[in-house]
Write a protein that holds these residues in place. Structure first.
Motif, PDB file in Angstrom:
ATOM      1  N   VAL A  32      -7.265   4.409   2.955  1.00 37.53           N
ATOM      2  CA  VAL A  32      -8.269   3.999   3.943  1.00 37.53           C
ATOM      3  C   VAL A  32      -7.781   4.407   5.325  1.00 37.53           C
ATOM      4  O   VAL A  32      -6.642   4.100   5.700  1.00 37.53           O
ATOM      5  N   ASP A  33      -8.625   5.107   6.074  1.00 38.86           N
ATOM      6  CA  ASP A  33      -8.352   5.445   7.466  1.00 38.86           C
ATOM      7  C   ASP A  33      -9.148   4.516   8.375  1.00 38.86           C
ATOM      8  O   ASP A  33     -10.309   4.203   8.081  1.00 38.86           O
ATOM      9  N   VAL A  34      -8.540   4.114   9.488  1.00 38.93           N
ATOM     10  CA  VAL A  34      -9.203   3.241  10.447  1.00 38.93           C
ATOM     11  C   VAL A  34      -8.990   3.787  11.853  1.00 38.93           C
ATOM     12  O   VAL A  34      -7.883   4.187  12.210  1.00 38.93           O
ATOM     13  N   ALA A  35     -10.051   3.800  12.659  1.00 38.61           N
ATOM     14  CA  ALA A  35      -9.962   4.174  14.075  1.00 38.61           C
ATOM     15  C   ALA A  35     -10.808   3.197  14.871  1.00 38.61           C
ATOM     16  O   ALA A  35     -12.009   3.051  14.620  1.00 38.61           O
ATOM     17  N   ARG A  36     -10.182   2.525  15.830  1.00 37.68           N
ATOM     18  CA  ARG A  36     -10.869   1.516  16.633  1.00 37.68           C
ATOM     19  C   ARG A  36     -11.600   2.163  17.812  1.00 37.68           C
ATOM     20  O   ARG A  36     -11.083   3.078  18.458  1.00 37.68           O
ATOM     21  N   ARG A 147     -17.861  -7.400  11.515  1.00 40.60           N
ATOM     22  CA  ARG A 147     -17.898  -7.962  10.157  1.00 40.60           C
ATOM     23  C   ARG A 147     -16.714  -7.402   9.399  1.00 40.60           C
ATOM     24  O   ARG A 147     -16.245  -6.290   9.676  1.00 40.60           O
ATOM     25  N   LYS A 148     -16.237  -8.155   8.414  1.00 40.97           N
ATOM     26  CA  LYS A 148     -15.086  -7.720   7.638  1.00 40.97           C
ATOM     27  C   LYS A 148     -15.526  -6.940   6.399  1.00 40.97           C
ATOM     28  O   LYS A 148     -16.386  -7.392   5.642  1.00 40.97           O
ATOM     29  N   LEU A 149     -14.896  -5.771   6.221  1.00 40.98           N
ATOM     30  CA  LEU A 149     -15.033  -4.989   5.001  1.00 40.98           C
ATOM     31  C   LEU A 149     -13.863  -5.370   4.096  1.00 40.98           C
ATOM     32  O   LEU A 149     -12.706  -5.102   4.429  1.00 40.98           O
ATOM     33  N   HIS A 150     -14.164  -6.009   2.976  1.00 36.62           N
ATOM     34  CA  HIS A 150     -13.127  -6.442   2.042  1.00 36.62           C
ATOM     35  C   HIS A 150     -12.917  -5.363   0.982  1.00 36.62           C
ATOM     36  O   HIS A 150     -13.886  -4.755   0.508  1.00 36.62           O
ATOM     37  N   LEU A 151     -11.673  -5.146   0.604  1.00 30.98           N
ATOM     38  CA  LEU A 151     -11.344  -4.168  -0.438  1.00 30.98           C
ATOM     39  C   LEU A 151     -10.417  -4.817  -1.465  1.00 30.98           C
ATOM     40  O   LEU A 151      -9.530  -5.595  -1.100  1.00 30.98           O
ATOM     41  N   ARG A 152     -10.634  -4.484  -2.734  1.00 36.88           N
ATOM     42  CA  ARG A 152      -9.780  -5.009  -3.803  1.00 36.88           C
ATOM     43  C   ARG A 152      -9.678  -3.976  -4.922  1.00 36.88           C
ATOM     44  O   ARG A 152     -10.619  -3.184  -5.145  1.00 36.88           O
ATOM     45  N   PRO A 153      -8.562  -3.950  -5.664  1.00 34.15           N
ATOM     46  CA  PRO A 153      -8.465  -3.050  -6.821  1.00 34.15           C
ATOM     47  C   PRO A 153      -9.477  -3.432  -7.892  1.00 34.15           C
ATOM     48  O   PRO A 153      -9.794  -4.621  -8.075  1.00 34.15           O
ATOM     49  N   ARG A 154      -9.978  -2.453  -8.614  1.00 35.81           N
ATOM     50  CA  ARG A 154     -10.864  -2.755  -9.737  1.00 35.81           C
ATOM     51  C   ARG A 154     -10.118  -3.511 -10.828  1.00 35.81           C
ATOM     52  O   ARG A 154     -10.699  -4.353 -11.518  1.00 35.81           O
ATOM     53  N   ASP A 155      -8.842  -3.196 -10.986  1.00 35.00           N
ATOM     54  CA  ASP A 155      -8.016  -3.862 -11.997  1.00 35.00           C
ATOM     55  C   ASP A 155      -7.781  -5.313 -11.573  1.00 35.00           C
ATOM     56  O   ASP A 155      -7.121  -5.571 -10.569  1.00 35.00           O
ATOM     57  N   VAL A 165     -10.612  -5.302   6.349  1.00 34.67           N
ATOM     58  CA  VAL A 165     -10.587  -4.607   7.639  1.00 34.67           C
ATOM     59  C   VAL A 165     -11.771  -5.105   8.447  1.00 34.67           C
ATOM     60  O   VAL A 165     -12.915  -5.007   8.000  1.00 34.67           O
ATOM     61  N   GLU A 166     -11.502  -5.663   9.620  1.00 31.69           N
ATOM     62  CA  GLU A 166     -12.611  -6.057  10.483  1.00 31.69           C
ATOM     63  C   GLU A 166     -13.151  -4.820  11.181  1.00 31.69           C
ATOM     64  O   GLU A 166     -12.422  -4.125  11.876  1.00 31.69           O
TER      65      GLU A 166
END
Length: 207
Positions: A32-36, A147-155, A165-166
């Protein structure tokens, strides 16, 4: 139209660039890349999207009933003009910056309008089309309330790796590598939030 969002007072940069992008490497080849504050003219982009996108309310079948999709949507397909020149420039900049890794340009722009904290998107990966079998990228530009983007492994056995990531006004988040196949993402409901719009740039045949 009063959408209840306080726009910023600072002058944004003239054009988005590849500068300031930071990468977080995940498991199984995802990242994941993030740029504010990446998108220029974020205030004007937000106002233009609210007023000029032909927003559509969708309904879908869930279990034994048809329910409202909790957000408004519209997708600019290949060849359609985007509603603001900053978004056109952003797509070109992203295509150039990621060409060596992605091997192709970003072609479509899906828009989601989260009107308040009740609007959301459930856990999913963009696995319709090539995203189900190939590494790809989805680049998200956010304007409006954070808003927060939530990420989780499929496993489910690796859910301790989950994080969020907000996404603030003008921020960029790019999900790449195997992220759509091996991870899931969501924007959950919250108790209170102002309006927020996300624009998701995707390559051909990724949904």
């Amino acid at each position: 139209m009063d959408v209840g969002f306080q726009t910023t007072l600072f002058e944004p940069p003239a054009r988005a660039t590849g500068a300031g992008i930071e990468r977080r490497r995940l498991t199984e080849g995802a990242w994941v890349d993030v740029a504010r504050g990446w998108l220029p003219d974020a205030d004007d982009v937000f106002a233009t999207l609210v007023g000029h996108v032909p927003w559509r309310a969708e309904r879908r079948t869930m279990y034994d009933r048809v329910v409202d999709v909790p957000r408004l949507v519209y997708t600019y397909m290949i060849g359609e003009e985007l509603p603001h020149p900053a978004l056109t420039a952003a797509r070109e900049t992203l295509s150039e910056h990621y060409l060596a890794e992605l091997g192709e340009p970003f072609r479509t722009a899906g828009c989601c309008y989260y009107r308040d904290g009740r609007d959301s998107v459930a856990w999913h990966g963009d696995t319709i089309g090539r995203g189900s079998t190939h590494d790809t990228m989805v680049a998200i530009v956010s304007v409006g309330d954070p808003r927060k983007l939530h990420l989780r492994p499929r496993d489910p056995d690796r859910r301790e790796e989950s994080f969020a990531v907000e996404m603030g006004h003008g921020d960029l988040v790019v999900m790449g590598g195997s992220c759509q196949r091996t991870w899931e993402h969501a924007v959950p409901k919250v108790s209170a939030a102002g309006p927020r719009i996300s624009v998701q740039f995707r390559p051909f045949n990724v949904f």
